[in-house]
Design a protein around this motif. Structure first.
Motif, PDB file in Angstrom:
ATOM      1  N   GLY A   1       0.814  -1.215   0.000  1.00 16.17           N
ATOM      2  CA  GLY A   1       0.000   0.000   0.000  1.00 16.17           C
ATOM      3  C   GLY A   1       0.843   1.259   0.000  1.00 16.17           C
ATOM      4  N   GLY A   2       1.897   1.275   0.800  1.00 14.87           N
ATOM      5  CA  GLY A   2       2.808   2.423   0.825  1.00 14.87           C
ATOM      6  C   GLY A   2       3.490   2.634  -0.509  1.00 14.87           C
ATOM      7  N   TRP A   3       3.875   1.539  -1.150  1.00 16.69           N
ATOM      8  CA  TRP A   3       4.515   1.618  -2.454  1.00 16.69           C
ATOM      9  C   TRP A   3       3.538   2.150  -3.500  1.00 16.69           C
ATOM     10  CZ3 TRP A   3       3.702  -1.528  -6.923  1.00 16.69           C
ATOM     11  CH2 TRP A   3       4.623  -1.305  -7.946  1.00 16.69           C
ATOM     12  N   VAL A   4       2.313   1.607  -3.524  1.00 22.64           N
ATOM     13  CA  VAL A   4       1.305   2.042  -4.496  1.00 22.64           C
ATOM     14  C   VAL A   4       0.958   3.517  -4.289  1.00 22.64           C
ATOM     15  CG1 VAL A   4      -1.122   1.767  -5.192  1.00 22.64           C
ATOM     16  CG2 VAL A   4       0.327  -0.243  -4.915  1.00 22.64           C
ATOM     17  N   LEU A   5       0.731   3.913  -3.049  1.00 25.66           N
ATOM     18  CA  LEU A   5       0.407   5.318  -2.788  1.00 25.66           C
ATOM     19  C   LEU A   5       1.575   6.233  -3.144  1.00 25.66           C
ATOM     20  CD1 LEU A   5      -1.659   5.091   0.522  1.00 25.66           C
ATOM     21  CD2 LEU A   5      -2.490   5.501  -1.798  1.00 25.66           C
ATOM     22  N   GLY A   6       2.796   5.743  -2.933  1.00 26.20           N
ATOM     23  CA  GLY A   6       3.978   6.508  -3.330  1.00 26.20           C
ATOM     24  C   GLY A   6       4.039   6.732  -4.831  1.00 26.20           C
ATOM     25  N   LEU A   7       3.583   5.739  -5.604  1.00 23.30           N
ATOM     26  CA  LEU A   7       3.569   5.872  -7.066  1.00 23.30           C
ATOM     27  C   LEU A   7       2.646   6.983  -7.538  1.00 23.30           C
ATOM     28  CD1 LEU A   7       3.487   2.141  -8.281  1.00 23.30           C
ATOM     29  CD2 LEU A   7       5.423   3.726  -8.353  1.00 23.30           C
ATOM     30  N   VAL A   8       1.572   7.222  -6.771  1.00 19.38           N
ATOM     31  CA  VAL A   8       0.624   8.272  -7.159  1.00 19.38           C
ATOM     32  C   VAL A   8       0.875   9.584  -6.415  1.00 19.38           C
ATOM     33  CG1 VAL A   8      -1.170   6.658  -7.911  1.00 19.38           C
ATOM     34  CG2 VAL A   8      -1.161   7.463  -5.553  1.00 19.38           C
TER      35      VAL A   8
ATOM     36  N   VAL B   1       1.426  10.113  -2.996  1.00 16.90           N
ATOM     37  CA  VAL B   1       0.985  10.258  -1.605  1.00 16.90           C
ATOM     38  C   VAL B   1       2.118   9.808  -0.691  1.00 16.90           C
ATOM     39  CG1 VAL B   1      -0.690   9.528   0.136  1.00 16.90           C
ATOM     40  CG2 VAL B   1      -1.421   9.852  -2.231  1.00 16.90           C
ATOM     41  N   ASN B   2       2.577  10.698   0.169  1.00 15.00           N
ATOM     42  CA  ASN B   2       3.636  10.371   1.114  1.00 15.00           C
ATOM     43  C   ASN B   2       3.005   9.870   2.410  1.00 15.00           C
ATOM     44  OD1 ASN B   2       5.926  10.129   2.655  1.00 15.00           O
ATOM     45  ND2 ASN B   2       6.392  12.309   2.698  1.00 15.00           N
ATOM     46  N   THR B   3       3.189   8.592   2.711  1.00 17.65           N
ATOM     47  CA  THR B   3       2.581   8.000   3.905  1.00 17.65           C
ATOM     48  C   THR B   3       3.540   7.965   5.091  1.00 17.65           C
ATOM     49  OG1 THR B   3       3.210   5.771   3.196  1.00 17.65           O
ATOM     50  CG2 THR B   3       1.028   6.560   2.543  1.00 17.65           C
ATOM     51  N   GLU B   4       4.765   8.349   4.889  1.00 15.81           N
ATOM     52  CA  GLU B   4       5.747   8.303   5.971  1.00 15.81           C
ATOM     53  C   GLU B   4       5.402   9.330   7.042  1.00 15.81           C
ATOM     54  OE1 GLU B   4      10.530   8.766   6.568  1.00 15.81           O
ATOM     55  OE2 GLU B   4       9.744   8.084   4.635  1.00 15.81           O
ATOM     56  N   GLY B   5       5.246   8.875   8.257  1.00 16.01           N
ATOM     57  CA  GLY B   5       4.916   9.756   9.368  1.00 16.01           C
ATOM     58  C   GLY B   5       3.515  10.324   9.290  1.00 16.01           C
ATOM     59  N   ALA B   6       2.619   9.651   8.591  1.00 16.73           N
ATOM     60  CA  ALA B   6       1.274  10.176   8.347  1.00 16.73           C
ATOM     61  C   ALA B   6       0.296   9.880   9.473  1.00 16.73           C
ATOM     62  CB  ALA B   6       0.728   9.626   7.036  1.00 16.73           C
ATOM     63  N   GLY B   7       0.698   9.101  10.434  1.00  9.27           N
ATOM     64  CA  GLY B   7      -0.186   8.804  11.552  1.00  9.27           C
ATOM     65  C   GLY B   7      -0.807   7.422  11.466  1.00  9.27           C
TER      66      GLY B   7
END
Length: 88
Positions: free
Chosen positions: A47-54, A56-62
């Motif tokens: 999920g983090g990889w897929v969102l990164g492709l579009v 969306v930065n999920t690092e430290g997102a809560g």
């Protein structure tokens, strides 16, 4: 899932995400708690990889976004496994 959750947090979030994804995909009866945890943790990475492709930065997102990311990735993982194991 960031290091702030710790090992136990990974297990809990992974287990819950894997369980919810298995409910969404209808595979709950064939998955135990261990497989739910594995699917959830691997799903978080996917999920983090897929969102990164579009973008969306999920690092430290809560915790909530981490949990939703894990569910998204777990659903993707289960879908891929179902596709690859589908009887012809």
């Amino acid at each position: 899932m960031p290091g702030a959750l710790g090992f136990i947090g990974w297990l809990i979030v992974g287990g819950l995400a894997g369980w919810i994804a298995s409910k969404i995909k209808g595979t709950d009866a064939s998955q135990g708690i261990f497989l739910n945890i594995v699917v959830g943790i691997v799903g978080a990475l996917i999920g983090g990889w897929v969102l990164g492709l579009v973008g969306v930065n999920t690092e430290g997102a809560g915790l909530i976004l981490t949990f939703l990311t894990a569910i998204l990735g777990a659903v993707i993982l289960i879908t891929i496994v179902q596709f690859l194991t589908k009887k012809k």
